[in-house]
Scaffold this motif. Structure first.
Motif, PDB file in Angstrom:
ATOM      1  N   SER A  79       5.763   9.655   3.661  1.00 28.62           N
ATOM      2  CA  SER A  79       5.311   9.619   2.266  1.00 28.62           C
ATOM      3  C   SER A  79       6.258  10.393   1.371  1.00 28.62           C
ATOM      4  O   SER A  79       6.573   9.963   0.249  1.00 28.62           O
ATOM      5  CB  SER A  79       3.896  10.198   2.153  1.00 28.62           C
ATOM      6  OG  SER A  79       2.948   9.382   2.803  1.00 28.62           O
ATOM      7  N   ASN A 115       0.894   7.693  -3.673  1.00 30.24           N
ATOM      8  CA  ASN A 115      -0.463   7.169  -3.486  1.00 30.24           C
ATOM      9  C   ASN A 115      -0.502   5.675  -3.182  1.00 30.24           C
ATOM     10  O   ASN A 115      -1.586   5.138  -2.946  1.00 30.24           O
ATOM     11  CB  ASN A 115      -1.310   7.442  -4.734  1.00 30.24           C
ATOM     12  CG  ASN A 115      -1.507   8.912  -4.986  1.00 30.24           C
ATOM     13  OD1 ASN A 115      -1.749   9.680  -4.073  1.00 30.24           O
ATOM     14  ND2 ASN A 115      -1.382   9.324  -6.243  1.00 30.24           N
ATOM     15  N   TYR A 163      -0.677   2.089  -1.637  1.00 33.15           N
ATOM     16  CA  TYR A 163      -1.291   1.665  -0.371  1.00 33.15           C
ATOM     17  C   TYR A 163      -1.043   0.192  -0.049  1.00 33.15           C
ATOM     18  O   TYR A 163      -0.745  -0.147   1.093  1.00 33.15           O
ATOM     19  CB  TYR A 163      -2.790   1.925  -0.409  1.00 33.15           C
ATOM     20  CG  TYR A 163      -3.538   1.448   0.814  1.00 33.15           C
ATOM     21  CD1 TYR A 163      -3.559   2.210   1.974  1.00 33.15           C
ATOM     22  CD2 TYR A 163      -4.211   0.230   0.807  1.00 33.15           C
ATOM     23  CE1 TYR A 163      -4.223   1.762   3.114  1.00 33.15           C
ATOM     24  CE2 TYR A 163      -4.882  -0.218   1.935  1.00 33.15           C
ATOM     25  CZ  TYR A 163      -4.890   0.541   3.084  1.00 33.15           C
ATOM     26  OH  TYR A 163      -5.549   0.107   4.204  1.00 33.15           O
ATOM     27  N   VAL A 174       0.692  -0.920   3.482  1.00 30.94           N
ATOM     28  CA  VAL A 174      -0.086  -1.476   4.586  1.00 30.94           C
ATOM     29  C   VAL A 174       0.347  -2.908   4.908  1.00 30.94           C
ATOM     30  O   VAL A 174       0.121  -3.395   6.017  1.00 30.94           O
ATOM     31  CB  VAL A 174      -1.595  -1.439   4.238  1.00 30.94           C
ATOM     32  CG1 VAL A 174      -1.967  -2.512   3.245  1.00 30.94           C
ATOM     33  CG2 VAL A 174      -2.440  -1.556   5.505  1.00 30.94           C
ATOM     34  N   SER A 179      -0.877   7.523   3.262  1.00 25.79           N
ATOM     35  CA  SER A 179      -1.936   6.742   2.624  1.00 25.79           C
ATOM     36  C   SER A 179      -2.474   5.666   3.560  1.00 25.79           C
ATOM     37  O   SER A 179      -3.668   5.339   3.523  1.00 25.79           O
ATOM     38  CB  SER A 179      -1.408   6.092   1.334  1.00 25.79           C
ATOM     39  OG  SER A 179      -0.283   5.263   1.608  1.00 25.79           O
ATOM     40  N   VAL A 180      -1.612   5.117   4.408  1.00 28.07           N
ATOM     41  CA  VAL A 180      -2.036   4.113   5.390  1.00 28.07           C
ATOM     42  C   VAL A 180      -2.531   4.786   6.666  1.00 28.07           C
ATOM     43  O   VAL A 180      -3.521   4.355   7.265  1.00 28.07           O
ATOM     44  CB  VAL A 180      -0.877   3.153   5.715  1.00 28.07           C
ATOM     45  CG1 VAL A 180      -1.290   2.136   6.772  1.00 28.07           C
ATOM     46  CG2 VAL A 180      -0.418   2.427   4.453  1.00 28.07           C
TER      47      VAL A 180
END
Length: 276
Positions: free
Chosen positions: A73, A208, A210, A214, A226-227
């Motif tokens: 991240s 942040n 996602y 993903v 986040s994932v």
């Protein structure tokens, strides 16, 4: 004097209320992470953390997955911030200072891109990334996040440059400065608060994000936090304490980055909204 004290007390109470609302989610994450299963699902809510349960943080870091997620991240957020701000400065300068055909249309297109939801772009971007072998790559996430945040960065910086008197640039040109030197030596120092504001926006967007993460990342070791946090949710059980511990560690870097740059954010956003 009495009115002054009443007004000061009211302002202090208002600040404390706002601070409490902002800090309470972080506090509740700590409380939940440091609460045993027996107390967590008990009849009464636990309002104070039990620091004897601090091992949940150590276990989350010891497994290695959470550390890797947080590092991924951080790399994505820093890469997105550097790329979007680095491209946004010359783009904002061009929109502010140069006249060319289609300038108004380009500005409107940049503004309209902020209306596109990420979910709408997943399928075409997936096909494009597969063609250029950017799937399952942190570089791909940096590029796609930068593409989404770059328009707002450029527009904010354009507004900030609009507020700089042209006479300063003309004086630099008289001294023999070329356009790039004028940008870096004259404009960039003057719009530093706006650059800090756009850096915060870029960092938070990438930190942040996602949907793209993903969809485009398949290898667990390459997933951002986040994932990774969402992967804790299982069909038969969900380790709530572990989720809250990792979520708290996921929140801290973003809060620290904002606190570091917050004194520039308000000034930068205001400067970027003076002229359009």
């Amino acid at each position: 004097m009495r009115r002054f004290r009443i007004g000061l007390t009211a302002r202090v109470l208002a600040v404390l209320v706002v601070l409490g609302v902002a800090v309470f989610p972080l506090y509740w994450m700590i409380v939940t992470a440091l609460t045993s299963n027996a107390d967590l699902f008990g009849a009464e809510a636990q309002l104070l953390p039990d620091f004897s349960e601090f091992g949940v943080f150590i276990d989350a870091l010891a497994e290695g997955k959470a550390t890797g997620w947080l590092l991924n991240s951080l790399l994505i957020a820093l890469g997105t911030t550097i790329l979007s701000v680095g491209l946004g400065i010359p783009l904002g300068y061009a929109l502010s200072r140069f006249s060319f055909r289609g300038k108004a249309v380009m500005t409107l297109v940049l503004l309209f891109t902020q209306m596109l939801p990420e979910a709408l772009m997943v399928v075409p971007l997936f096909s494009l990334f597969r063609r250029f072998e950017l799937l399952d790559s942190l570089t791909g996430l940096v590029l796609v996040n930068s593409a989404f945040v770059l328009p707002i960065v450029a527009l904010i910086l354009k507004g900030a440059i609009d507020g700089i008197p042209r006479e300063l640039e003309e004086a630099a040109r008289v001294d023999g400065a070329r356009p790039f030197k004028v940008l870096t030596r004259v404009n960039v120092p003057l719009i530093a608060p706006s650059i800090a504001a756009t850096a915060v926006i870029s960092f938070f967007h990438a930190w942040n994000e996602y949907v793209f993460a993903v969809t485009f990342i398949f290898t667990p070791d390459k997933q951002p936090a986040s994932v990774g946090i969402a992967n804790f949710i299982g069909e038969l059980g969900t380790p709530i304490q572990t989720i809250m511990a990792v979520a708290f560690m996921f929140t801290l870097p973003a809060v620290a980055f904002y606190l570091f740059a917050q004194k520039y954010v308000v000034a930068g956003m205001t400067a970027g909204a003076v002229k359009g």
